[in-house]
Design a protein around this motif. Structure first.
Motif, PDB file in Angstrom:
ATOM      1  N   ALA A  28      -2.251   0.307  -1.519  1.00  0.00           N
ATOM      2  CA  ALA A  28      -0.866   0.352  -1.978  1.00  0.00           C
ATOM      3  C   ALA A  28      -0.440  -1.003  -2.532  1.00  0.00           C
ATOM      4  O   ALA A  28       0.152  -1.083  -3.616  1.00  0.00           O
ATOM      5  CB  ALA A  28       0.056   0.780  -0.844  1.00  0.00           C
ATOM      6  N   PHE A  29      -0.763  -2.055  -1.824  1.00  0.00           N
ATOM      7  CA  PHE A  29      -0.420  -3.401  -2.290  1.00  0.00           C
ATOM      8  C   PHE A  29      -1.073  -3.678  -3.641  1.00  0.00           C
ATOM      9  O   PHE A  29      -0.413  -4.172  -4.572  1.00  0.00           O
ATOM     10  CB  PHE A  29      -0.844  -4.453  -1.261  1.00  0.00           C
ATOM     11  CG  PHE A  29      -0.537  -5.848  -1.690  1.00  0.00           C
ATOM     12  CD1 PHE A  29       0.759  -6.331  -1.659  1.00  0.00           C
ATOM     13  CD2 PHE A  29      -1.540  -6.691  -2.139  1.00  0.00           C
ATOM     14  CE1 PHE A  29       1.052  -7.626  -2.065  1.00  0.00           C
ATOM     15  CE2 PHE A  29      -1.259  -7.984  -2.544  1.00  0.00           C
ATOM     16  CZ  PHE A  29       0.037  -8.455  -2.511  1.00  0.00           C
ATOM     17  N   THR A  30      -2.331  -3.332  -3.767  1.00  0.00           N
ATOM     18  CA  THR A  30      -3.058  -3.552  -5.021  1.00  0.00           C
ATOM     19  C   THR A  30      -2.430  -2.777  -6.166  1.00  0.00           C
ATOM     20  O   THR A  30      -2.241  -3.312  -7.266  1.00  0.00           O
ATOM     21  CB  THR A  30      -4.544  -3.159  -4.856  1.00  0.00           C
ATOM     22  OG1 THR A  30      -5.126  -3.992  -3.841  1.00  0.00           O
ATOM     23  CG2 THR A  30      -5.309  -3.320  -6.155  1.00  0.00           C
ATOM     24  N   TYR A  31      -2.069  -1.514  -5.923  1.00  0.00           N
ATOM     25  CA  TYR A  31      -1.441  -0.711  -6.969  1.00  0.00           C
ATOM     26  C   TYR A  31      -0.056  -1.236  -7.324  1.00  0.00           C
ATOM     27  O   TYR A  31       0.308  -1.279  -8.494  1.00  0.00           O
ATOM     28  CB  TYR A  31      -1.367   0.764  -6.571  1.00  0.00           C
ATOM     29  CG  TYR A  31      -2.650   1.497  -6.822  1.00  0.00           C
ATOM     30  CD1 TYR A  31      -3.130   1.699  -8.108  1.00  0.00           C
ATOM     31  CD2 TYR A  31      -3.389   2.003  -5.763  1.00  0.00           C
ATOM     32  CE1 TYR A  31      -4.308   2.383  -8.339  1.00  0.00           C
ATOM     33  CE2 TYR A  31      -4.575   2.692  -5.978  1.00  0.00           C
ATOM     34  CZ  TYR A  31      -5.036   2.871  -7.274  1.00  0.00           C
ATOM     35  OH  TYR A  31      -6.202   3.547  -7.506  1.00  0.00           O
ATOM     36  N   TYR A  32       0.730  -1.635  -6.335  1.00  0.00           N
ATOM     37  CA  TYR A  32       2.049  -2.201  -6.637  1.00  0.00           C
ATOM     38  C   TYR A  32       1.898  -3.444  -7.523  1.00  0.00           C
ATOM     39  O   TYR A  32       2.634  -3.618  -8.494  1.00  0.00           O
ATOM     40  CB  TYR A  32       2.818  -2.564  -5.368  1.00  0.00           C
ATOM     41  CG  TYR A  32       3.588  -1.432  -4.739  1.00  0.00           C
ATOM     42  CD1 TYR A  32       4.599  -0.775  -5.427  1.00  0.00           C
ATOM     43  CD2 TYR A  32       3.341  -1.045  -3.424  1.00  0.00           C
ATOM     44  CE1 TYR A  32       5.337   0.237  -4.842  1.00  0.00           C
ATOM     45  CE2 TYR A  32       4.071  -0.034  -2.827  1.00  0.00           C
ATOM     46  CZ  TYR A  32       5.066   0.611  -3.545  1.00  0.00           C
ATOM     47  OH  TYR A  32       5.794   1.619  -2.962  1.00  0.00           O
ATOM     48  N   GLU A  33       0.966  -4.313  -7.199  1.00  0.00           N
ATOM     49  CA  GLU A  33       0.773  -5.526  -8.004  1.00  0.00           C
ATOM     50  C   GLU A  33       0.281  -5.194  -9.412  1.00  0.00           C
ATOM     51  O   GLU A  33       0.815  -5.705 -10.390  1.00  0.00           O
ATOM     52  CB  GLU A  33      -0.249  -6.456  -7.340  1.00  0.00           C
ATOM     53  CG  GLU A  33       0.339  -7.455  -6.420  1.00  0.00           C
ATOM     54  CD  GLU A  33      -0.610  -8.576  -6.062  1.00  0.00           C
ATOM     55  OE1 GLU A  33      -0.108  -9.667  -5.772  1.00  0.00           O
ATOM     56  OE2 GLU A  33      -1.850  -8.375  -6.060  1.00  0.00           O
ATOM     57  N   ILE A  56       3.734  -7.229   1.136  1.00  0.00           N
ATOM     58  CA  ILE A  56       3.636  -8.607   0.650  1.00  0.00           C
ATOM     59  C   ILE A  56       3.325  -9.548   1.811  1.00  0.00           C
ATOM     60  O   ILE A  56       2.454 -10.411   1.705  1.00  0.00           O
ATOM     61  CB  ILE A  56       4.924  -9.025  -0.081  1.00  0.00           C
ATOM     62  CG1 ILE A  56       5.054  -8.250  -1.396  1.00  0.00           C
ATOM     63  CG2 ILE A  56       4.950 -10.538  -0.322  1.00  0.00           C
ATOM     64  CD1 ILE A  56       6.409  -8.387  -2.071  1.00  0.00           C
ATOM     65  N   ALA A  57       4.017  -9.367   2.924  1.00  0.00           N
ATOM     66  CA  ALA A  57       3.800 -10.230   4.089  1.00  0.00           C
ATOM     67  C   ALA A  57       2.411 -10.044   4.683  1.00  0.00           C
ATOM     68  O   ALA A  57       1.718 -11.022   4.988  1.00  0.00           O
ATOM     69  CB  ALA A  57       4.873  -9.957   5.140  1.00  0.00           C
ATOM     70  N   HIS A  63       2.541 -13.553  -0.715  1.00  0.00           N
ATOM     71  CA  HIS A  63       2.482 -13.731  -2.171  1.00  0.00           C
ATOM     72  C   HIS A  63       2.397 -12.389  -2.871  1.00  0.00           C
ATOM     73  O   HIS A  63       1.673 -11.486  -2.423  1.00  0.00           O
ATOM     74  CB  HIS A  63       1.275 -14.585  -2.568  1.00  0.00           C
ATOM     75  CG  HIS A  63       1.295 -15.933  -1.939  1.00  0.00           C
ATOM     76  ND1 HIS A  63       2.101 -16.942  -2.396  1.00  0.00           N
ATOM     77  CD2 HIS A  63       0.621 -16.433  -0.877  1.00  0.00           C
ATOM     78  CE1 HIS A  63       1.914 -18.021  -1.663  1.00  0.00           C
ATOM     79  NE2 HIS A  63       1.027 -17.736  -0.706  1.00  0.00           N
ATOM     80  N   PHE A  64       3.097 -12.278  -3.980  1.00  0.00           N
ATOM     81  CA  PHE A  64       3.067 -11.063  -4.790  1.00  0.00           C
ATOM     82  C   PHE A  64       2.993 -11.483  -6.245  1.00  0.00           C
ATOM     83  O   PHE A  64       3.873 -12.184  -6.750  1.00  0.00           O
ATOM     84  CB  PHE A  64       4.339 -10.236  -4.533  1.00  0.00           C
ATOM     85  CG  PHE A  64       4.345  -8.897  -5.217  1.00  0.00           C
ATOM     86  CD1 PHE A  64       3.456  -7.912  -4.845  1.00  0.00           C
ATOM     87  CD2 PHE A  64       5.245  -8.647  -6.228  1.00  0.00           C
ATOM     88  CE1 PHE A  64       3.465  -6.675  -5.464  1.00  0.00           C
ATOM     89  CE2 PHE A  64       5.281  -7.400  -6.849  1.00  0.00           C
ATOM     90  CZ  PHE A  64       4.384  -6.422  -6.463  1.00  0.00           C
ATOM     91  N   LEU A  65       1.930 -11.101  -6.910  1.00  0.00           N
ATOM     92  CA  LEU A  65       1.694 -11.502  -8.291  1.00  0.00           C
ATOM     93  C   LEU A  65       1.590 -10.261  -9.171  1.00  0.00           C
ATOM     94  O   LEU A  65       0.496  -9.818  -9.520  1.00  0.00           O
ATOM     95  CB  LEU A  65       0.408 -12.333  -8.386  1.00  0.00           C
ATOM     96  CG  LEU A  65       0.363 -13.571  -7.496  1.00  0.00           C
ATOM     97  CD1 LEU A  65      -1.036 -14.172  -7.488  1.00  0.00           C
ATOM     98  CD2 LEU A  65       1.396 -14.581  -7.949  1.00  0.00           C
TER      99      LEU A  65
END
Length: 68
Positions: A28-33, A56-57, A63-65
């Motif tokens: 999910a984090f990877t897709y959001y980024e 993000i945490a 970090h969120f890029l």
């Protein structure tokens, strides 16, 4: 595991993942980024904002890029 249908914008950016009902936090984090540009920030629910902050945490170490 995250229920995809609980988060409308996540579901929208997972257009190529039809049929899946769950996704890991890391995915999910990877897709959001990587697909942030396709997401409508004005349509984020409070629950989805909380999810993104948590990802993000925990997954991004604060970090969120997002990709442009």
């Amino acid at each position: 595991m995250i229920q995809i249908t609980d988060y409308p914008q996540l579901e929208a950016i997972l257009w190529d993942q039809k049929g899946r009902t769950e996704i890991s936090d890391k995915e999910a984090f990877t897709y959001y980024e990587s697909r942030w540009r396709y997401l409508d920030e004005d349509q984020l629910t409070e629950d989805e904002r909380v999810l993104i902050d948590r990802l993000i945490a925990e997954q991004g170490n604060g970090h969120f890029l997002p990709a442009d």
